[in-house]
Design a protein around this motif. Sequence first.
Motif, PDB file in Angstrom:
ATOM      1  N   THR A 121      12.155  -7.159  -3.476  1.00  0.00           N
ATOM      2  CA  THR A 121      12.788  -8.247  -2.814  1.00  0.00           C
ATOM      3  C   THR A 121      13.406  -7.561  -1.585  1.00  0.00           C
ATOM      4  O   THR A 121      13.410  -6.650  -1.253  1.00  0.00           O
ATOM      5  CB  THR A 121      13.923  -8.732  -3.735  1.00  0.00           C
ATOM      6  N   PRO A 122      14.088  -8.622  -0.658  1.00  0.00           N
ATOM      7  CA  PRO A 122      14.491  -7.996   0.571  1.00  0.00           C
ATOM      8  C   PRO A 122      15.800  -7.010   0.370  1.00  0.00           C
ATOM      9  O   PRO A 122      15.845  -6.087   1.020  1.00  0.00           O
ATOM     10  CB  PRO A 122      15.340  -9.088   1.414  1.00  0.00           C
ATOM     11  N   TYR A 123      16.329  -6.994  -0.975  1.00  0.00           N
ATOM     12  CA  TYR A 123      17.647  -6.124  -1.096  1.00  0.00           C
ATOM     13  C   TYR A 123      17.076  -5.003  -2.356  1.00  0.00           C
ATOM     14  O   TYR A 123      17.994  -4.335  -2.716  1.00  0.00           O
ATOM     15  CB  TYR A 123      18.459  -7.082  -1.801  1.00  0.00           C
ATOM     16  N   SER A 124      15.889  -4.979  -2.729  1.00  0.00           N
ATOM     17  CA  SER A 124      15.569  -3.981  -3.912  1.00  0.00           C
ATOM     18  C   SER A 124      14.283  -3.859  -4.251  1.00  0.00           C
ATOM     19  O   SER A 124      13.349  -4.502  -3.518  1.00  0.00           O
ATOM     20  CB  SER A 124      16.223  -4.706  -5.119  1.00  0.00           C
ATOM     21  N   ASN A 249      -0.861  -9.781 -23.817  1.00  0.00           N
ATOM     22  CA  ASN A 249      -1.426 -10.977 -23.458  1.00  0.00           C
ATOM     23  C   ASN A 249      -0.334 -11.937 -23.234  1.00  0.00           C
ATOM     24  O   ASN A 249       0.297 -12.444 -24.160  1.00  0.00           O
ATOM     25  CB  ASN A 249      -2.490 -11.583 -24.318  1.00  0.00           C
ATOM     26  N   GLN A 250      -0.214 -12.694 -21.987  1.00  0.00           N
ATOM     27  CA  GLN A 250       0.905 -13.700 -21.803  1.00  0.00           C
ATOM     28  C   GLN A 250       2.151 -13.052 -21.958  1.00  0.00           C
ATOM     29  O   GLN A 250       3.070 -13.630 -22.170  1.00  0.00           O
ATOM     30  CB  GLN A 250       0.506 -15.105 -22.650  1.00  0.00           C
ATOM     31  N   GLY A 251       2.045 -11.907 -22.170  1.00  0.00           N
ATOM     32  CA  GLY A 251       3.564 -11.170 -21.544  1.00  0.00           C
ATOM     33  C   GLY A 251       4.346 -11.472 -20.489  1.00  0.00           C
ATOM     34  O   GLY A 251       3.611 -11.654 -19.581  1.00  0.00           O
ATOM     35  N   VAL A 252       5.680 -11.198 -20.300  1.00  0.00           N
ATOM     36  CA  VAL A 252       6.164 -11.346 -19.115  1.00  0.00           C
ATOM     37  C   VAL A 252       6.855 -10.223 -18.869  1.00  0.00           C
ATOM     38  O   VAL A 252       7.560  -9.521 -19.267  1.00  0.00           O
ATOM     39  CB  VAL A 252       7.371 -12.352 -19.184  1.00  0.00           C
ATOM     40  N   LEU A 253       6.246  -9.523 -17.611  1.00  0.00           N
ATOM     41  CA  LEU A 253       6.680  -8.282 -16.949  1.00  0.00           C
ATOM     42  C   LEU A 253       7.800  -8.399 -16.399  1.00  0.00           C
ATOM     43  O   LEU A 253       8.063  -9.320 -15.512  1.00  0.00           O
ATOM     44  CB  LEU A 253       5.328  -7.851 -16.010  1.00  0.00           C
ATOM     45  N   GLN A 254       8.881  -7.682 -16.889  1.00  0.00           N
ATOM     46  CA  GLN A 254       9.923  -7.531 -16.244  1.00  0.00           C
ATOM     47  C   GLN A 254      10.549  -6.223 -15.785  1.00  0.00           C
ATOM     48  O   GLN A 254       9.856  -5.094 -16.177  1.00  0.00           O
ATOM     49  CB  GLN A 254      11.091  -8.023 -17.136  1.00  0.00           C
ATOM     50  N   SER A 255      11.587  -6.070 -14.921  1.00  0.00           N
ATOM     51  CA  SER A 255      11.851  -4.528 -14.317  1.00  0.00           C
ATOM     52  C   SER A 255      13.145  -4.626 -14.025  1.00  0.00           C
ATOM     53  O   SER A 255      14.052  -5.699 -14.124  1.00  0.00           O
ATOM     54  CB  SER A 255      11.116  -4.568 -13.039  1.00  0.00           C
ATOM     55  N   THR A 256      13.732  -3.446 -13.947  1.00  0.00           N
ATOM     56  CA  THR A 256      14.941  -3.175 -13.383  1.00  0.00           C
ATOM     57  C   THR A 256      14.611  -2.606 -11.811  1.00  0.00           C
ATOM     58  O   THR A 256      13.594  -1.971 -11.815  1.00  0.00           O
ATOM     59  CB  THR A 256      15.661  -2.080 -14.159  1.00  0.00           C
ATOM     60  N   HIS A 257      15.677  -2.890 -10.990  1.00  0.00           N
ATOM     61  CA  HIS A 257      15.403  -2.758  -9.613  1.00  0.00           C
ATOM     62  C   HIS A 257      16.525  -1.718  -9.227  1.00  0.00           C
ATOM     63  O   HIS A 257      17.492  -1.557  -9.789  1.00  0.00           O
ATOM     64  CB  HIS A 257      15.453  -3.812  -8.828  1.00  0.00           C
ATOM     65  N   LEU A 258      16.164  -0.837  -7.989  1.00  0.00           N
ATOM     66  CA  LEU A 258      17.336  -0.120  -7.344  1.00  0.00           C
ATOM     67  C   LEU A 258      17.755  -0.890  -6.075  1.00  0.00           C
ATOM     68  O   LEU A 258      16.869  -1.439  -5.342  1.00  0.00           O
ATOM     69  CB  LEU A 258      16.703   1.180  -7.091  1.00  0.00           C
ATOM     70  N   CYS A 259      19.041  -1.110  -6.070  1.00  0.00           N
ATOM     71  CA  CYS A 259      19.744  -1.829  -5.000  1.00  0.00           C
ATOM     72  C   CYS A 259      20.906  -0.837  -4.423  1.00  0.00           C
ATOM     73  O   CYS A 259      21.357   0.097  -5.429  1.00  0.00           O
ATOM     74  CB  CYS A 259      19.881  -3.274  -5.119  1.00  0.00           C
ATOM     75  N   ILE A 260      21.489  -0.954  -3.479  1.00  0.00           N
ATOM     76  CA  ILE A 260      22.443  -0.338  -2.576  1.00  0.00           C
ATOM     77  C   ILE A 260      23.707  -1.242  -2.596  1.00  0.00           C
ATOM     78  O   ILE A 260      23.362  -2.610  -1.779  1.00  0.00           O
ATOM     79  CB  ILE A 260      22.119   0.226  -1.559  1.00  0.00           C
ATOM     80  N   LEU A 261      24.819  -1.046  -2.799  1.00  0.00           N
ATOM     81  CA  LEU A 261      26.235  -1.679  -2.712  1.00  0.00           C
ATOM     82  C   LEU A 261      26.336  -1.742  -1.007  1.00  0.00           C
ATOM     83  O   LEU A 261      26.051  -0.904  -0.347  1.00  0.00           O
ATOM     84  CB  LEU A 261      27.183  -1.108  -3.089  1.00  0.00           C
ATOM     85  N   LYS A 262      26.755  -3.167  -0.566  1.00  0.00           N
ATOM     86  CA  LYS A 262      27.337  -3.070   0.726  1.00  0.00           C
ATOM     87  C   LYS A 262      28.301  -2.280   1.114  1.00  0.00           C
ATOM     88  O   LYS A 262      29.191  -2.096   0.202  1.00  0.00           O
ATOM     89  CB  LYS A 262      27.449  -4.544   0.911  1.00  0.00           C
ATOM     90  N   ASN A 263      28.021  -1.331   2.134  1.00  0.00           N
ATOM     91  CA  ASN A 263      29.413  -0.947   2.766  1.00  0.00           C
ATOM     92  C   ASN A 263      29.404   0.638   1.762  1.00  0.00           C
ATOM     93  O   ASN A 263      30.287   1.229   1.295  1.00  0.00           O
ATOM     94  CB  ASN A 263      30.436  -1.127   2.877  1.00  0.00           C
ATOM     95  N   ALA A 264      28.112   0.997   0.992  1.00  0.00           N
ATOM     96  CA  ALA A 264      28.165   1.993   0.167  1.00  0.00           C
ATOM     97  C   ALA A 264      28.526   3.195   0.975  1.00  0.00           C
ATOM     98  O   ALA A 264      28.228   3.297   1.963  1.00  0.00           O
ATOM     99  CB  ALA A 264      26.795   2.245  -0.506  1.00  0.00           C
ATOM    100  N   PRO A 265      29.549   4.197   0.153  1.00  0.00           N
ATOM    101  CA  PRO A 265      29.992   5.336   0.992  1.00  0.00           C
ATOM    102  C   PRO A 265      29.101   6.377   1.314  1.00  0.00           C
ATOM    103  O   PRO A 265      29.237   7.211   2.099  1.00  0.00           O
ATOM    104  CB  PRO A 265      31.009   5.942  -0.261  1.00  0.00           C
ATOM    105  N   ASN A 266      27.645   6.235   0.702  1.00  0.00           N
ATOM    106  CA  ASN A 266      26.835   7.288   1.050  1.00  0.00           C
ATOM    107  C   ASN A 266      25.360   6.630   1.263  1.00  0.00           C
ATOM    108  O   ASN A 266      24.445   6.847   0.699  1.00  0.00           O
ATOM    109  CB  ASN A 266      26.741   8.514   0.150  1.00  0.00           C
TER     110      ASN A 266
END
Length: 350
Positions: A121-124, A249-266
Amino acid sequence: MKPNIRVLLGASAAVFSIAGASPSYAAGQITFVSQGGAYQEAQTVAILDPVAKLLGITVNQDSSPDAWPVIRTQEATGKPIWDVVDTPPVNCVRGGEQGLIEKLDFSKIPNAATMPAAYKTPYSVAYEFYSSVLAYNTTKYGANPPKTWADFWDVKKFPGTRALRNYPVVTLEAALMADGVPKDKLYPLDVDRAFRKLEQIKPYITVWWTSGGQSAQLLHDGEVDMIMAWNGRVSAVQKDGAKVAFTYNQGVLQSTHLCILKNAPNLATAVSFINAALTPTIQANLPLHIDYGPGNPAAFSTGKISEKRAAELPSSPANAAKQAIISETWWASPAGVAAQKRWLQFMQEK
């Protein structure tokens, strides 16, 4: 200076310790947040330790089963503590749209370049995969088990007790596939059609489960004959000796994503961390420790994941091709939010 992993206390409800963590810290650091438990322990060994060593940084860890409320609270202060969060992508998308999550500069994340567009995604960006699958009791159905969601809905051909998750995400997708919608034509979801199909099966649902542990127990104890469940939970029940199986078959592929908090300290280090965490050889470590698939498909070409192991994983090319890929962007949209509210009403109706 030797890189290390340490645990950050105080930002969430659940925090675990890591044996052998050194008290010394590298010049660069981030705070990484995941969901805790066996999953975070596995990713520490498989991904976080190798990334810390590769970049020469300190990776502080925190855990939160539901990161979204904490993200909102931290951003409200204007001084977030967290940097990188491993969370369902819907949190990253809505967080980005609300100004809580940084928009990623993918030119600085080259390891994501060859990943499918649906994995970003644009964020993750996708970090690991699991699937919601159709699981069943092999003793009950023998040589003719259910293979599709249409079979799950067919109470005459496949009599028996059933369970679905008490949550609209994925359940609506399964209902539409049961009604004949192709797995690659699901979005935007026809919500009216999905709920009409759910009305048909609702009288036959014995249990609407609310946690992964509950779904596994129902299958393990034989309380239901077929169920929608997460592949890792079913695999665990199988390893425990239960007579169960599942199909991708016909499973739904899901995921966790990595994203960064706005104004993250690092921020700069956080971007470097995400790129390193997607390194194919590092991604290939994860399924050696837990029944989840790597987020970067290139991991399957490293030689570290055997053909036998790949056949068991939800995101292997062969298994991914059998499944729908969930659209977290749709679920984060006003239509998705409305569908979740409608679900509450659906469950209250007799």
